[in-house]
Design a protein around this motif. Structure first.
Motif, PDB file in Angstrom:
ATOM      1  N   ALA A 243       0.862  -1.234   0.032  1.00  0.00           N
ATOM      2  CA  ALA A 243       0.051   0.111  -0.057  1.00  0.00           C
ATOM      3  C   ALA A 243       0.991   1.182   0.013  1.00  0.00           C
ATOM      4  O   ALA A 243       2.197   1.130   0.319  1.00  0.00           O
ATOM      5  CB  ALA A 243      -0.983   0.097   1.279  1.00  0.00           C
TER       6      ALA A 243
ATOM      7  N   MET B 259       0.775   3.595   2.031  1.00  0.00           N
ATOM      8  CA  MET B 259       1.340   4.043   3.311  1.00  0.00           C
ATOM      9  C   MET B 259       2.435   3.194   3.879  1.00  0.00           C
ATOM     10  O   MET B 259       3.041   3.873   4.824  1.00  0.00           O
ATOM     11  CB  MET B 259       0.126   4.024   4.158  1.00  0.00           C
ATOM     12  CG  MET B 259      -0.762   2.666   4.322  1.00  0.00           C
ATOM     13  SD  MET B 259       0.220   1.330   5.450  1.00  0.00           S
ATOM     14  CE  MET B 259       0.224   1.976   6.915  1.00  0.00           C
TER      15      MET B 259
ATOM     16  N   ARG C 135       0.725  -7.163  -4.588  1.00  0.00           N
ATOM     17  CA  ARG C 135      -0.108  -8.141  -3.479  1.00  0.00           C
ATOM     18  C   ARG C 135      -0.378  -9.567  -3.900  1.00  0.00           C
ATOM     19  O   ARG C 135      -0.391  -9.683  -5.164  1.00  0.00           O
ATOM     20  CB  ARG C 135      -1.389  -7.640  -3.176  1.00  0.00           C
ATOM     21  CG  ARG C 135      -1.449  -6.210  -2.498  1.00  0.00           C
ATOM     22  CD  ARG C 135      -2.973  -5.895  -1.995  1.00  0.00           C
ATOM     23  NE  ARG C 135      -2.752  -4.469  -1.305  1.00  0.00           N
ATOM     24  CZ  ARG C 135      -3.780  -3.871  -0.957  1.00  0.00           C
ATOM     25  NH1 ARG C 135      -4.998  -4.269  -1.368  1.00  0.00           N
ATOM     26  NH2 ARG C 135      -3.648  -2.626  -0.756  1.00  0.00           N
TER      27      ARG C 135
ATOM     28  N   MET D  61      -0.761   2.891  -6.619  1.00  0.00           N
ATOM     29  CA  MET D  61      -1.874   3.433  -5.710  1.00  0.00           C
ATOM     30  C   MET D  61      -1.684   4.671  -5.688  1.00  0.00           C
ATOM     31  O   MET D  61      -0.448   5.220  -5.354  1.00  0.00           O
ATOM     32  CB  MET D  61      -2.038   2.600  -4.329  1.00  0.00           C
ATOM     33  CG  MET D  61      -3.094   3.003  -3.420  1.00  0.00           C
ATOM     34  SD  MET D  61      -2.828   2.438  -1.880  1.00  0.00           S
ATOM     35  CE  MET D  61      -3.648   1.050  -1.883  1.00  0.00           C
TER      36      MET D  61
ATOM     37  N   TRP E 100      -9.361   0.440   9.175  1.00  0.00           N
ATOM     38  CA  TRP E 100      -8.464   0.219   8.285  1.00  0.00           C
ATOM     39  C   TRP E 100      -7.010  -0.263   9.182  1.00  0.00           C
ATOM     40  O   TRP E 100      -6.804   0.497  10.065  1.00  0.00           O
ATOM     41  CB  TRP E 100      -7.987   1.203   7.223  1.00  0.00           C
ATOM     42  CG  TRP E 100      -7.108   0.445   5.928  1.00  0.00           C
ATOM     43  CD1 TRP E 100      -7.648  -0.169   5.047  1.00  0.00           C
ATOM     44  CD2 TRP E 100      -5.799   0.420   5.793  1.00  0.00           C
ATOM     45  NE1 TRP E 100      -6.615  -0.795   4.060  1.00  0.00           N
ATOM     46  CE2 TRP E 100      -5.404  -0.412   4.892  1.00  0.00           C
ATOM     47  CE3 TRP E 100      -4.828   0.858   6.907  1.00  0.00           C
ATOM     48  CZ2 TRP E 100      -4.225  -0.373   4.484  1.00  0.00           C
ATOM     49  CZ3 TRP E 100      -3.315   0.600   6.455  1.00  0.00           C
ATOM     50  CH2 TRP E 100      -3.123  -0.178   5.415  1.00  0.00           C
TER      51      TRP E 100
ATOM     52  N   ASN F  80     -10.206   5.354  -0.750  1.00  0.00           N
ATOM     53  CA  ASN F  80     -10.407   4.934   0.716  1.00  0.00           C
ATOM     54  C   ASN F  80      -9.466   6.093   1.604  1.00  0.00           C
ATOM     55  O   ASN F  80      -8.710   6.381   1.350  1.00  0.00           O
ATOM     56  CB  ASN F  80      -9.667   3.776   1.198  1.00  0.00           C
ATOM     57  CG  ASN F  80      -9.931   3.292   2.549  1.00  0.00           C
ATOM     58  OD1 ASN F  80     -10.749   3.877   3.328  1.00  0.00           O
ATOM     59  ND2 ASN F  80      -9.409   2.058   3.011  1.00  0.00           N
TER      60      ASN F  80
ATOM     61  N   VAL G 177      -8.129   7.126   5.007  1.00  0.00           N
ATOM     62  CA  VAL G 177      -8.222   6.641   6.308  1.00  0.00           C
ATOM     63  C   VAL G 177      -7.771   7.529   7.382  1.00  0.00           C
ATOM     64  O   VAL G 177      -7.003   8.504   6.933  1.00  0.00           O
ATOM     65  CB  VAL G 177      -7.166   5.648   6.479  1.00  0.00           C
ATOM     66  CG1 VAL G 177      -7.076   4.674   7.869  1.00  0.00           C
ATOM     67  CG2 VAL G 177      -7.252   4.266   5.328  1.00  0.00           C
TER      68      VAL G 177
ATOM     69  N   ASP H 137      -4.563   9.032   5.736  1.00  0.00           N
ATOM     70  CA  ASP H 137      -3.881   8.078   4.608  1.00  0.00           C
ATOM     71  C   ASP H 137      -4.789   7.780   3.462  1.00  0.00           C
ATOM     72  O   ASP H 137      -5.874   7.243   3.757  1.00  0.00           O
ATOM     73  CB  ASP H 137      -3.465   7.046   5.312  1.00  0.00           C
ATOM     74  CG  ASP H 137      -3.097   5.699   4.379  1.00  0.00           C
ATOM     75  OD1 ASP H 137      -2.677   5.933   3.506  1.00  0.00           O
ATOM     76  OD2 ASP H 137      -3.587   4.744   4.941  1.00  0.00           O
ATOM     77  N   THR H 138      -4.639   8.270   2.279  1.00  0.00           N
ATOM     78  CA  THR H 138      -5.513   7.837   1.439  1.00  0.00           C
ATOM     79  C   THR H 138      -4.981   7.134   0.476  1.00  0.00           C
ATOM     80  O   THR H 138      -3.840   6.788   0.121  1.00  0.00           O
ATOM     81  CB  THR H 138      -6.257   9.110   0.614  1.00  0.00           C
ATOM     82  OG1 THR H 138      -5.543   9.498  -0.411  1.00  0.00           O
ATOM     83  CG2 THR H 138      -6.537  10.258   1.542  1.00  0.00           C
ATOM     84  N   GLY H 139      -5.841   6.195  -0.329  1.00  0.00           N
ATOM     85  CA  GLY H 139      -5.587   5.225  -1.534  1.00  0.00           C
ATOM     86  C   GLY H 139      -6.438   5.067  -2.575  1.00  0.00           C
ATOM     87  O   GLY H 139      -7.786   4.703  -2.175  1.00  0.00           O
TER      88      GLY H 139
HETATM   89  N1  SER Z   1      -3.937   2.380   3.376  1.00  0.00           N
HETATM   90  C1  SER Z   1      -5.261   2.495   2.945  1.00  0.00           C
HETATM   91  C2  SER Z   1      -5.651   1.358   1.971  1.00  0.00           C
HETATM   92  O1  SER Z   1      -4.347   0.418   1.631  1.00  0.00           O
HETATM   93  C3  SER Z   1      -5.363   3.695   2.142  1.00  0.00           C
HETATM   94  O2  SER Z   1      -4.304   4.033   1.258  1.00  0.00           O
HETATM   95  O3  SER Z   1      -6.439   1.159   1.454  1.00  0.00           O
END
Ligand code: SER
Length: 583
Positions: A37, A39, A65, A83, A156, A196, A198, A219-221
């Protein structure tokens, strides 16, 4: 304009600094094989360490992943994806995060509000219902019926996992020609999650306690592949502009049409793209039977098997043509692709040549074994692995296609027996190879602490860790030091470590408060990054470090320590690569 450029430009205009994408193999974090991710590389900063670029960051991050590796072949699973993310490190919070998400979706991507819905956190014993976020969405024009509150799905990463966590708010898009229902139901698959946000304000300790972080972060993704497919109105991600150029090359080299060969072509496209990014990574991963190398091997070999399936002449340079396309498509975003182009092509060609030597015979053997319609036992699966280089997952996939099963436990047993016999590697390597964190990485982890301690004794007591990276093949340790180590210093460090190993010193683990740990003289790289209660690992009275582990129980498990390379890493920082050899 590409969605990555739109995103970065948008957040730069909101005062964010763009940070470069981190390598796919984490540099200072051995808890995962790959960054999963955006983050992940930012964990120390989300924990409180100051980021050199400030408190508002944005990027596009390469992620891998592998949990769903065998699911690839449908319309939306990918092993590699990009991402998009924006972060607030104790800077802005919910109001800005939500309104910018909304603005980007509706003003930049021009998604009509009618096609959007959101989820919010419903509250539990840790944190209350997130009414603030709900009101923010309402004020922006999202209707009440399009807001759904959940407990489990809006925390999350989830309520069980230790580490950074917090309530989140997910945005969904209506991907269907059916009329959009008034009421939002997140379980309806026509609603697809695209982003998302967070609100990362807690740390979940190993012991289960959850503590507030010193600062509240965002934290967004957002997934590039999925969002691009949606914007282009494609229900099959592989029909979007991200995949089409790659699929086209596969159509050319196979002289087949995508429509009739979707599954195999998706697998080839996905696996080749991931293999390109892994082999271009600065970590220098090569196909092997352990750790990241084993994932790389599985990806290439599975792609080769599917290439053969659709009639590609696998001795031709088909894989180079696909790889060149991928390198070309991404080189402006990731400079290592250009720099390591030859390495990538070489890795792919070598692995292809190696596997091609045995693939044909292996498939014959497989057909022989399954001719009677019987399931595959452990001995047969091991024979396919050992003699024909069939990763166990490949045998399993072939068997599944015939409706047959493979005795995986029996295979593991055979594998272990074989290793004990040949004494070339430990059973832990196999564990690592299957994607977890194996014994071998654990050993390197403990060896890293010994190296840190030995350098202080032999070279300079003020040496400290500046970075660390562990793969199943080696450890890499960066430390402050103003000179190149002499041969004498290196051999003294080796000797000292090997003496400690021979002495058989116990490794012990203690939990204590951060203050206590620091008072006791425990070594620690980023003090701010740790929660109030910390784990301290001690190796006799030789080493004491704040560390999440895992470690071996006794130094006598480590084998022989050998320095492979000592070089400059950056100004005033030296780098050692070292291995443990089984005696
Ligand atoms: N950490 C969160 C995710 O992986 C937002 O980046 O969805």
């Amino acid at each position: 304009m590409n969605i990555k450029d739109l995103y970065i430009e948008f957040f730069k205009n909101k005062g964010h600094k763009q940070i470069p994408s981190a390598p796919v193999v984490p540099e200072n974090d051995n808890t995962v094989l790959f960054n999963t991710a955006g983050m992940q590389p930012l964990i120390p900063y989300l924990m409180g360490q100051e980021h050199p670029y400030g408190t508002r960051l944005c990027d596009y991050q390469k992620c891998i992943r592998t949990n769903d590796l065998d699911e690839v072949g449908d319309t939306y699973h990918h092993t590699f994806f990009e991402m998009l993310g924006n972060w607030s490190l104790g800077d802005y919070f919910k109001k800005e995060a939500i309104s910018w998400s909304f603005e980007f979706l509706t003003q930049v991507l021009n998604i009509p509000v009618e096609k959007l819905a959101v989820t919010i956190f419903a509250g539990n014993e840790i944190a209350p219902m997130d009414n603030e976020t709900k009101n923010l969405w309402l004020s922006l024009g999202i209707k009440e019926e399009r807001i759904c509150a959940t407990k489990e799905d809006n925390w999350w990463p989830n309520l069980e996992l230790p580490g950074l966590c917090g309530p989140d708010s997910e945005m969904f898009y209506w991907r269907s020609d059916d009329p959009v229902p008034d009421k939002f139901n997140p379980d309806d698959e026509r609603w697809v999650e695209i982003w998302n946000d967070v609100f990362m304000q807690y740390n979940h300790n190993e012991d289960g306690t959850i503590v507030e972080l010193p600062k509240k972060n965002v934290d967004t993704g957002m997934g590039v592949e999925r969002t691009t497919a949606i914007l282009e109105g494609k229900n099959d991600n592989y029909e979007s502009s991200i995949w089409q150029p790659i699929i086209q090359i596969i159509e050319e080299v196979s002289n087949k049409k995508y429509e009739e060969n979707q599954r195999s072509m998706r697998i080839i496209a996905d696996h080749m793209r991931t293999a390109v990014f892994i082999s271009a990574d600065p970590a220098g991963i090569k196909p092997s039977n352990v750790g990241q190398g084993y994932i790389l091997r599985r990806l290439i070999r599975r792609a080769i098997r599917h290439a053969k399936n659709i009639g590609i002449d696998i001795n031709s340079n088909w894989e180079q043509e696909i790889a060149l396309k991928i390198l070309d498509m991404y080189k402006n975003y990731y400079k290592e692709l250009d720099g390591n182009k030859n390495i990538v092509l070489e890795v792919l060609a070598n692995e292809k040549i190696k596997f091609n030597r045995t693939l044909e015979k292996g498939l014959k053997e497989f057909n022989k074994v399954t001719a009677s319609g019987q399931d595959i036992d452990g001995t047969q699966a091991f024979h396919l692995f050992d003699t024909y280089g069939f990763p166990i997952e490949l045998t399993e996939e072939l068997a599944n296609e015939l409706g047959l099963k493979v005795d995986i436990e029996g295979f593991k047993q055979k594998f272990k027996e074989h290793q004990e016999l040949s004494r070339t590697a430990s059973a832990g390597q196999f564990k690592g190879g299957l994607g977890g964190h194996g014994e071998i990485e654990t050993k390197y982890h403990t060896a890293t602490h010994l190296l840190n301690a030995a350098l202080k004794v032999v070279v300079d007591k003020d040496i400290h860790q500046r970075g660390s990276n562990i793969t199943a093949e080696r450890l890499r340790f960066d430390f402050n030091c103003d000179h190149k180590l002499t041969d004498e210093e290196k051999s003294k460090v080796e000797q000292l470590i090997n003496n400690w190993i021979k002495e058989g010193i116990n490794v012990t683990k203690q939990e204590m408060s951060k203050e206590e740990a620091i008072k006791s003289g425990a070594e620690c790289m980023f003090i701010e990054k740790y929660p109030d209660i910390v784990t301290v690992y001690s190796i006799g009275d030789i080493s004491k470090e704040l560390c999440g582990g895992p470690h071996v129980k006794n130094t006598n498990e480590l084998g022989t320590f050998k320095i492979k390379k000592e070089e400059a890493s950056s100004a005033g920082v030296r780098r050692i690569k070292a291995v443990l050899i089984d005696e």
